[in-house]
Scaffold this active site. Sequence first.
Site, PDB file in Angstrom:
ATOM      1  N   CYS A   8       0.872  -1.180   0.000  1.00 37.90           N
ATOM      2  CA  CYS A   8       0.000   0.000   0.000  1.00 37.90           C
ATOM      3  C   CYS A   8       0.909   1.229   0.000  1.00 37.90           C
ATOM      4  CB  CYS A   8      -0.995  -0.020   1.160  1.00 37.90           C
ATOM      5  SG  CYS A   8      -0.291   0.166   2.803  1.00 37.90           S
ATOM      6  N   THR A  12       1.049   1.176   6.878  1.00 36.61           N
ATOM      7  CA  THR A  12       0.573   1.267   8.258  1.00 36.61           C
ATOM      8  C   THR A  12      -0.899   0.866   8.400  1.00 36.61           C
ATOM      9  OG1 THR A  12      -0.017   3.611   8.042  1.00 36.61           O
ATOM     10  CG2 THR A  12       2.208   3.107   8.893  1.00 36.61           C
ATOM     11  N   CYS A  13      -1.617   0.720   7.295  1.00 36.17           N
ATOM     12  CA  CYS A  13      -3.052   0.400   7.379  1.00 36.17           C
ATOM     13  C   CYS A  13      -3.401  -0.834   6.547  1.00 36.17           C
ATOM     14  CB  CYS A  13      -3.908   1.586   6.918  1.00 36.17           C
ATOM     15  SG  CYS A  13      -3.683   3.106   7.864  1.00 36.17           S
ATOM     16  N   ARG A  14      -3.633  -0.630   5.251  1.00 43.12           N
ATOM     17  CA  ARG A  14      -4.181  -1.692   4.404  1.00 43.12           C
ATOM     18  C   ARG A  14      -3.272  -2.907   4.268  1.00 43.12           C
ATOM     19  NH1 ARG A  14      -5.337   2.175  -0.560  1.00 43.12           N
ATOM     20  NH2 ARG A  14      -3.456   3.074   0.367  1.00 43.12           N
ATOM     21  N   ASP A 115      -8.235   3.769   0.847  1.00 43.39           N
ATOM     22  CA  ASP A 115      -7.383   4.037   2.004  1.00 43.39           C
ATOM     23  C   ASP A 115      -8.228   4.540   3.169  1.00 43.39           C
ATOM     24  OD1 ASP A 115      -5.332   4.634   3.754  1.00 43.39           O
ATOM     25  OD2 ASP A 115      -4.226   5.872   2.325  1.00 43.39           O
TER      26      ASP A 115
END
Length: 146
Positions: A8, A12-14, A115
């Site tokens: 991504c 830090t997320c996906r 996102d």
Amino acid sequence: MNKIIFVCTGNTCRSPMAEGLLKKKSNGIEITSRGIAVWSDAGANPLAIEAVSRFGVDISDHHAKPFKYEEVEGDTLVLTMTEEHANIIERQYPKLTGKVHTIKNFAGSAGDIEDPYGFDLKIYEDCAKELDRLTDKIAEQYNNIK
């Protein structure tokens, strides 16, 4: 396939959510995640941690890492969250063409994983649910091809 790298933007997320979800479903394959715009070794976003915890997945030890060409060896598969991520990687590393797919395309659908960064927990939970469904399909495909 011996390795899957989820990609991504900031890692830090996906991509850490996808990594954690697929690790829970697969054995015998290396699964990791990276970002195309990582500037520090930040941890996973707290909302991402909370969203996947509802699936019994713990990504609290995750630290963001940049995508590196050298990590793509053998029959490594690179699964990006968006078409733009895939295009960026293939423009920068033309030799990876054919190894890079969007996660949705590889799982048999179309579109991007939006996102959740900057949004509330509900949006992170929706993203985690979508990634859970997609990683189910990927685990199913992997079990049919190993």
